[in-house]
Design an enzyme around this catalytic site. Structure first.
Site, PDB file in Angstrom:
ATOM      1  N   SER A  52       0.845  -1.200   0.000  1.00 11.82           N
ATOM      2  CA  SER A  52       0.000   0.000   0.000  1.00 11.82           C
ATOM      3  C   SER A  52       0.879   1.249   0.000  1.00 11.82           C
ATOM      4  O   SER A  52       0.386   2.357  -0.236  1.00 11.82           O
ATOM      5  CB  SER A  52      -0.957  -0.001   1.202  1.00 11.82           C
ATOM      6  OG  SER A  52      -0.246  -0.273   2.391  1.00 11.82           O
ATOM      7  N   ASP A  90       5.683  -6.925   2.402  1.00  8.18           N
ATOM      8  CA  ASP A  90       4.978  -7.466   1.233  1.00  8.18           C
ATOM      9  C   ASP A  90       5.935  -7.763   0.085  1.00  8.18           C
ATOM     10  O   ASP A  90       6.822  -6.942  -0.219  1.00  8.18           O
ATOM     11  CB  ASP A  90       3.967  -6.429   0.712  1.00  8.18           C
ATOM     12  CG  ASP A  90       2.573  -6.659   1.260  1.00  8.18           C
ATOM     13  OD1 ASP A  90       2.237  -7.807   1.605  1.00  8.18           O
ATOM     14  OD2 ASP A  90       1.822  -5.669   1.350  1.00  8.18           O
ATOM     15  N   LYS A 120       5.051 -11.280   3.148  1.00  7.82           N
ATOM     16  CA  LYS A 120       3.637 -11.572   2.889  1.00  7.82           C
ATOM     17  C   LYS A 120       3.435 -11.601   1.372  1.00  7.82           C
ATOM     18  O   LYS A 120       4.055 -10.818   0.649  1.00  7.82           O
ATOM     19  CB  LYS A 120       2.737 -10.494   3.524  1.00  7.82           C
ATOM     20  CG  LYS A 120       1.243 -10.655   3.172  1.00  7.82           C
ATOM     21  CD  LYS A 120       0.332  -9.842   4.074  1.00  7.82           C
ATOM     22  CE  LYS A 120       0.115  -8.409   3.669  1.00  7.82           C
ATOM     23  NZ  LYS A 120      -0.458  -8.227   2.298  1.00  7.82           N
ATOM     24  N   GLU A 189      -8.914 -10.016   3.726  1.00  9.48           N
ATOM     25  CA  GLU A 189      -9.315  -8.629   3.460  1.00  9.48           C
ATOM     26  C   GLU A 189     -10.715  -8.566   2.852  1.00  9.48           C
ATOM     27  O   GLU A 189     -11.008  -9.251   1.852  1.00  9.48           O
ATOM     28  CB  GLU A 189      -8.288  -7.975   2.507  1.00  9.48           C
ATOM     29  CG  GLU A 189      -8.637  -6.527   2.200  1.00  9.48           C
ATOM     30  CD  GLU A 189      -7.478  -5.729   1.595  1.00  9.48           C
ATOM     31  OE1 GLU A 189      -6.344  -6.236   1.532  1.00  9.48           O
ATOM     32  OE2 GLU A 189      -7.737  -4.574   1.205  1.00  9.48           O
TER      33      GLU A 189
HETATM   34  O1  KIV Z   1      -0.408  -3.426   1.679  1.00  6.06           O
HETATM   35  C1  KIV Z   1      -1.141  -3.387   2.679  1.00  6.06           C
HETATM   36  O2  KIV Z   1      -1.262  -2.362   3.355  1.00  6.06           O
HETATM   37  C2  KIV Z   1      -1.898  -4.581   3.024  1.00  6.06           C
HETATM   38  C3  KIV Z   1      -2.920  -4.475   4.114  1.00  6.06           C
HETATM   39  C4  KIV Z   1      -4.118  -3.767   3.618  1.00  6.06           C
HETATM   40  C5  KIV Z   1      -3.249  -5.782   4.713  1.00  6.06           C
HETATM   41  O3  KIV Z   1      -1.699  -5.614   2.449  1.00  6.06           O
END
Ligand code: KIV
Length: 271
Positions: A52, A90, A120, A189
């Site tokens: 994000s 991520d 993740k 989500e």
């Molecule tokens: O990238 C992010 O902020 C996310 C969250 C919304 C779980 O994956």
């Protein structure tokens, strides 16, 4: 300083213990040193260096453009700040899909160059091979199902996922696969609360929800959203704990006025 500072570091095992003891897991995003230090000091359990960042930090309309190098830069800044929280980073779009070797190389870069504690990735059956390969190198993996923003152009909308039986059944199947493959936790989500509760009950690993109701093992929000810095984003699940955009606008406006009127700096603010 928060008393949480005195508590021991959070690991993937701590999160699993928290699930079994019924203690809810708190998770927020951070992308930079200063915010991560505040968030960690305030007692958060998990900091997600989310892709994000592509929206929040870089102003893109989706999470797709952010690169692995950019994610590593954000994660490095966060890791430098954190004493207690588990830092999960991520894997960005294009750094793992369809190629488990590439997924492993991307994950190793995140662990080696940023010293994050886990990665993740989004998806179920499509990424199971990658999950196993990443885990074979000793890297903990968090899954992400439901509304997976890297697939936004396939979904065509950010509306609630898995409302129909077929998609709900696929989600349950994917969640089981991710657990069996060895994920230490899963983010769900924007799915119906009842379905999220069923998945959390079924799995022995923690299920962390965002727009997935209260009957899961923890909650995650995007920091800038919950602080009220991103006013154009208004999903039902978002609780705003501050109106920081207004506060910052007022402070900057006052500074501009003080500079223009020669009120700043005054005699005690100079050498
Ligand atoms: O990238 C992010 O902020 C996310 C969250 C919304 C779980 O994956």
């Amino acid at each position: 300083m928060s008393h949480y500072k005195d508590l021991k570091k959070i690991t993937t095992n701590t999160l699993i213990e928290m699930k079994h003891s019924g203690e809810k897991i708190s998770m927020l995003t951070s992308y930079d040193y200063t915010f991560a230090q505040i968030v960690d000091d305030a007692g958060i359990d998990v900091i997600l260096v989310g892709d994000s960042a592509s929206n929040v930090m870089a102003g893109h309309i989706s999470t797709l453009p952010i690169t692995l190098d950019q994610m590593i830069y954000h994660a490095q800044s966060v890791v430098r700040a954190v004493n207690r929280a588990l830092v999960v980073c991520d894997l960005p779009f294009g750094s793992y899909q369809g190629d488990s070797k590439n997924a492993l190389i991307s994950s190793i870069r995140i662990m080696k160059e940023a010293e994050a504690h886990a990665i993740k990735l989004e998806g179920g059956v499509e990424v199971v091979e990658s999950v196993k390969r990443i885990l074979s190198a000793g890297i903990p993996v968090m899954g992400h199902l439901g509304l997976t923003p890297q697939s936004i152009f396939k979904f065509g909308t950010y509306s609630v996922r898995a409302k129909d039986k077929k998609e709900a059944e696929k989600l349950i199947h994917d969640a089981k696969l991710l657990e069996e493959a060895g994920c230490f936790a899963i983010v769900l989500e924007k799915i119906p609360a009842e379905l999220a509760a069923e998945v959390a009950e079924m799995l022995s690993i923690p299920v962390i929800g965002i727009g997935a109701g209260s009957k899961v093992d923890g909650q995650v929000l995007v920091l800038h959203d919950m602080l009220g810095m991103t006013k154009e984003f208004n999903p039902r699940f978002l609780r705003r704990y501050l109106n920081l955009k207004e506060e910052i606008t007022k402070a900057v406006g006052k500074y501009v006025e003080d500079v223009k009127t020669l009120d700043f700096p005054n005699s005690s603010e100079q050498y």
